[in-house]
Design a protein around this motif. Structure first.
Motif, short mmCIF file in Angstrom:
data_model
loop_
_atom_site.label_atom_id
_atom_site.label_comp_id
_atom_site.label_asym_id
_atom_site.label_seq_id
_atom_site.Cartn_x
_atom_site.Cartn_y
_atom_site.Cartn_z
N GLN A 1 0.81 -1.05 -0.07
CA GLN A 1 -0.05 0.00 0.04
C GLN A 1 0.63 1.33 0.00
O GLN A 1 0.33 2.32 -0.34
CB GLN A 1 -0.92 -0.21 1.34
CG GLN A 1 -1.94 -1.13 1.10
CD GLN A 1 -2.82 -1.22 2.55
OE1 GLN A 1 -2.70 -0.19 3.32
NE2 GLN A 1 -3.65 -2.19 2.56
N SER A 2 2.28 1.20 0.57
CA SER A 2 3.10 2.43 0.49
C SER A 2 4.05 2.15 -0.56
O SER A 2 4.97 3.07 -0.61
CB SER A 2 3.68 2.52 1.84
OG SER A 2 2.70 2.65 2.84
N ALA A 3 4.06 1.24 -1.06
CA ALA A 3 5.20 0.88 -2.23
C ALA A 3 5.05 1.92 -3.46
O ALA A 3 3.96 2.24 -4.18
CB ALA A 3 4.95 -0.46 -2.92
N THR A 4 6.27 2.56 -3.70
CA THR A 4 6.11 3.56 -5.14
C THR A 4 7.29 3.10 -6.01
O THR A 4 7.41 3.74 -7.21
CB THR A 4 6.48 4.90 -4.50
OG1 THR A 4 7.56 4.95 -3.82
CG2 THR A 4 5.43 5.41 -3.64
N GLY A 5 7.83 2.18 -5.92
CA GLY A 5 8.85 1.50 -6.82
C GLY A 5 8.13 1.10 -8.09
O GLY A 5 7.15 0.74 -8.08
N ASP A 6 9.01 0.83 -9.22
CA ASP A 6 8.81 0.14 -10.25
C ASP A 6 8.67 -1.30 -10.29
O ASP A 6 8.02 -1.79 -11.00
CB ASP A 6 9.85 0.76 -11.43
CG ASP A 6 9.73 2.23 -11.86
OD1 ASP A 6 8.92 2.65 -12.18
OD2 ASP A 6 10.71 2.75 -11.09
N TYR A 7 9.42 -1.64 -9.35
CA TYR A 7 9.55 -3.06 -9.29
C TYR A 7 9.45 -3.36 -7.64
O TYR A 7 9.79 -2.43 -6.75
CB TYR A 7 10.70 -3.95 -9.57
CG TYR A 7 11.12 -3.83 -10.98
CD1 TYR A 7 10.91 -5.11 -11.75
CD2 TYR A 7 11.59 -2.84 -11.75
CE1 TYR A 7 11.19 -5.13 -13.33
CE2 TYR A 7 11.74 -2.64 -12.84
CZ TYR A 7 11.50 -3.80 -13.74
OH TYR A 7 11.81 -4.09 -15.14
N VAL A 8 8.96 -4.50 -7.29
CA VAL A 8 8.98 -4.84 -5.77
C VAL A 8 9.32 -6.26 -5.54
O VAL A 8 9.36 -7.33 -6.29
CB VAL A 8 7.48 -5.07 -5.18
CG1 VAL A 8 7.33 -5.43 -3.82
CG2 VAL A 8 6.72 -3.64 -5.25
N VAL A 9 10.31 -6.23 -4.61
CA VAL A 9 10.81 -7.88 -4.14
C VAL A 9 10.58 -7.77 -2.78
O VAL A 9 10.67 -6.69 -1.80
CB VAL A 9 12.53 -7.42 -4.50
CG1 VAL A 9 13.20 -6.72 -3.50
CG2 VAL A 9 12.83 -9.00 -4.26
#
Length: 239
Positions: free
Chosen positions: A88-96
């Motif tokens: 919900q707080s992620a703003t990256g182009d990718y997530v790991v």
């Protein structure tokens, strides 16, 4: 080679009762220099730890030179729920995803990132079983992992060697579109099945290093989670 400059990788770290390792793990993540000019966003989610994890997290976050987003559950909800909170707080182009123990080496995140960038993949898993130089001691956990991975590949008719791996790198718009539901370790089969049953998703794996720990050392997944994983694989394959 520097490509994709100014792009961002979000690293989500769910934490539950990891007071002995969480500060060391966080320091390794902070020190990590990402490949291809990526910047990193670190999100830590304390899942209502009952030991000293929260205090150590707050101390580390307050003193860290790299900004860290710190989130917390008032009630223990499970790894899957903590990851959803982080998303919900992620703003990256990718997530790991990065576990808060020391079983995996954060430097290997670059292996996943490089594979995704150079081969234009949507999803890259870090496989603990592709590293042929690493001895795999026989255990019930190993047998269960191998069976669940085989079942996954059978159900979707795609090649995969490690479904239960923590290291899953996914394009952000893809993982946030999945409507994830599982609260505990069912996150692994759920996200894998929802990704791999979509034939248009470009998927790959890379070998990573792995230092397994025992239940006595803090490993939390058990046989009930294995049974749940089978149920999740079937549910999310056919639902």
């Amino acid at each position: 080679m520097q490509i994709n400059a100014n792009r961002k990788l979000t690293i989500i770290i769910p934490v539950y009762n990891e007071e002995n390792t969480v500060a060391q793990l966080l320091q390794r993540v902070v020190d990590l220099q990402l490949a291809h000019g990526f910047t990193k966003e670190i999100i830590v989610v304390n899942d209502a730890s009952r030991d000293g994890s929260e205090a150590r997290l707050k101390t580390f976050v307050a003193s860290s030179l790299h900004p860290i987003i710190f989130l917390s559950h008032k009630k223990n909800m499970g790894k899957g729920a903590a990851i959803r909170t982080g998303l919900q707080s992620a703003t990256g182009d990718y997530v790991v995803i990065q576990d808060a123990d020391l079983e995996l080496n954060p430097e290997d995140i670059n292996l996943l990132l490089n594979e995704s960038v150079t081969k234009n993949l949507d999803v890259v898993y870090g496989s603990r079983f592709l590293n042929r130089t690493q001895n795999q001691k026989f255990s019930l956990s190993l047998v269960a992992n191998k069976f669940l991975t085989w079942l996954t590949g059978f159900l979707v008719q795609r090649d995969i060697t490690d479904m239960e791996t923590c290291y899953k790198l996914v394009r952000s718009e893809l993982i946030t579109s999945l409507c994830l539901k599982e609260n505990r370790f069912g996150f692994e089969p759920e996200v894998t099945m929802k990704l791999l049953r979509n034939r248009s998703i470009r998927f790959g794996e890379v070998a990573i290093t792995y230092k397994p720990r025992t239940t006595e050392e803090g490993k939390k997944i058990g046989w009930k989670d294995g049974v749940r994983a089978v149920w999740c694989l079937l549910r999310y394959r056919f639902s």
